[in-house]
Design a protein around this motif. Structure first.
Motif, PDB file in Angstrom:
ATOM      1  N   GLN A 281      53.784  26.750  42.977  1.00  0.00           N
ATOM      2  CA  GLN A 281      52.559  26.634  42.205  1.00  0.00           C
ATOM      3  C   GLN A 281      52.047  28.016  41.848  1.00  0.00           C
ATOM      4  O   GLN A 281      52.004  28.909  42.690  1.00  0.00           O
ATOM      5  CB  GLN A 281      51.500  25.887  43.007  1.00  0.00           C
ATOM      6  CG  GLN A 281      51.871  24.447  43.243  1.00  0.00           C
ATOM      7  CD  GLN A 281      50.786  23.713  44.005  1.00  0.00           C
ATOM      8  OE1 GLN A 281      49.812  24.307  44.441  1.00  0.00           O
ATOM      9  NE2 GLN A 281      50.964  22.414  44.163  1.00  0.00           N
ATOM     10  N   ARG A 282      51.665  28.148  40.620  1.00  0.00           N
ATOM     11  CA  ARG A 282      51.129  29.427  40.156  1.00  0.00           C
ATOM     12  C   ARG A 282      49.613  29.362  40.134  1.00  0.00           C
ATOM     13  O   ARG A 282      49.027  28.346  39.801  1.00  0.00           O
ATOM     14  CB  ARG A 282      51.647  29.752  38.757  1.00  0.00           C
ATOM     15  CG  ARG A 282      53.130  29.946  38.710  1.00  0.00           C
ATOM     16  CD  ARG A 282      53.543  30.302  37.330  1.00  0.00           C
ATOM     17  NE  ARG A 282      54.998  30.428  37.273  1.00  0.00           N
ATOM     18  CZ  ARG A 282      55.612  31.103  36.334  1.00  0.00           C
ATOM     19  NH1 ARG A 282      54.927  31.687  35.389  1.00  0.00           N
ATOM     20  NH2 ARG A 282      56.915  31.170  36.344  1.00  0.00           N
ATOM     21  N   PHE A 283      49.019  30.470  40.484  1.00  0.00           N
ATOM     22  CA  PHE A 283      47.568  30.572  40.437  1.00  0.00           C
ATOM     23  C   PHE A 283      47.178  31.030  39.049  1.00  0.00           C
ATOM     24  O   PHE A 283      47.633  32.065  38.561  1.00  0.00           O
ATOM     25  CB  PHE A 283      47.075  31.577  41.489  1.00  0.00           C
ATOM     26  CG  PHE A 283      45.596  31.743  41.492  1.00  0.00           C
ATOM     27  CD1 PHE A 283      44.774  30.765  42.009  1.00  0.00           C
ATOM     28  CD2 PHE A 283      45.012  32.884  40.956  1.00  0.00           C
ATOM     29  CE1 PHE A 283      43.411  30.922  42.012  1.00  0.00           C
ATOM     30  CE2 PHE A 283      43.656  33.038  40.949  1.00  0.00           C
ATOM     31  CZ  PHE A 283      42.850  32.061  41.484  1.00  0.00           C
ATOM     32  N   HIS A 284      46.347  30.241  38.395  1.00  0.00           N
ATOM     33  CA  HIS A 284      45.914  30.590  37.047  1.00  0.00           C
ATOM     34  C   HIS A 284      44.406  30.406  36.963  1.00  0.00           C
ATOM     35  O   HIS A 284      43.887  29.342  37.278  1.00  0.00           O
ATOM     36  CB  HIS A 284      46.603  29.688  36.018  1.00  0.00           C
ATOM     37  CG  HIS A 284      46.173  29.968  34.614  1.00  0.00           C
ATOM     38  ND1 HIS A 284      46.540  31.101  33.950  1.00  0.00           N
ATOM     39  CD2 HIS A 284      45.397  29.260  33.775  1.00  0.00           C
ATOM     40  CE1 HIS A 284      46.005  31.078  32.728  1.00  0.00           C
ATOM     41  NE2 HIS A 284      45.303  29.963  32.616  1.00  0.00           N
ATOM     42  N   ILE A 285      43.732  31.432  36.569  1.00  0.00           N
ATOM     43  CA  ILE A 285      42.284  31.356  36.417  1.00  0.00           C
ATOM     44  C   ILE A 285      41.910  31.959  35.072  1.00  0.00           C
ATOM     45  O   ILE A 285      42.459  32.973  34.655  1.00  0.00           O
ATOM     46  CB  ILE A 285      41.569  32.090  37.570  1.00  0.00           C
ATOM     47  CG1 ILE A 285      40.069  31.861  37.499  1.00  0.00           C
ATOM     48  CG2 ILE A 285      41.896  33.557  37.583  1.00  0.00           C
ATOM     49  CD1 ILE A 285      39.316  32.287  38.731  1.00  0.00           C
ATOM     50  N   GLU A 286      40.992  31.274  34.408  1.00  0.00           N
ATOM     51  CA  GLU A 286      40.495  31.782  33.131  1.00  0.00           C
ATOM     52  C   GLU A 286      39.373  32.769  33.409  1.00  0.00           C
ATOM     53  O   GLU A 286      38.353  32.397  33.996  1.00  0.00           O
ATOM     54  CB  GLU A 286      39.950  30.624  32.285  1.00  0.00           C
ATOM     55  CG  GLU A 286      40.996  29.643  31.840  1.00  0.00           C
ATOM     56  CD  GLU A 286      41.834  30.175  30.689  1.00  0.00           C
ATOM     57  OE1 GLU A 286      41.316  31.000  29.909  1.00  0.00           O
ATOM     58  OE2 GLU A 286      43.002  29.778  30.606  1.00  0.00           O
TER      59      GLU A 286
END
Length: 118
Positions: A13-18
């Motif tokens: 799982q990749r951590f993605h934050i806007e």
């Protein structure tokens, strides 16, 4: 080289934050204008919902009813019983010895029999 298989491998799982855009100049201007409007009496300040406070207080009261209950709370009684049993176990071990544990082991089936009889 991957061989074809029946099952797919789980991908990590990749951590993605806007990221949010923050403009300190714009925030400073808004703070100054709201402060000036408040000083001049022309405040356009948003008022807090009057029911908001009562909703918060009501939720705390509801939880307090569960904590106190009508009369003595059962968890308090259970803790008291456990504490008394532990005190008697320690005192019995000091005065009688290991035999006190055998007496407690004999008392457990009696307690379960009384409990299941109801």
């Amino acid at each position: 080289m991957n061989l074809p298989g029946l099952f797919k491998k789980a991908r990590y799982q990749r951590f993605h934050i806007e990221p949010r855009y923050y403009d300190p100049v714009k925030e400073d201007i808004e703070n100054r204008t709201s402060r000036i409007k408040a000083e001049m009496g022309m405040s356009d300040a948003k008022t807090v919902d009057p029911g908001y406070r009562s909703r918060i207080e009501g939720s705390f009261r509801k939880n307090m009813k569960h904590a106190t209950g009508n009369g003595v709370d059962q968890t308090i009684v259970l803790r008291l019983i456990i504490m008394v049993i532990l005190i008697f176990m320690i005192g019995g071990y000091l005065y009688v010895g290991k035999e006190i544990f055998y007496l407690v082991l004999l008392a457990i089936p009696f307690y379960l029999w009384k409990r299941l009889r109801k």
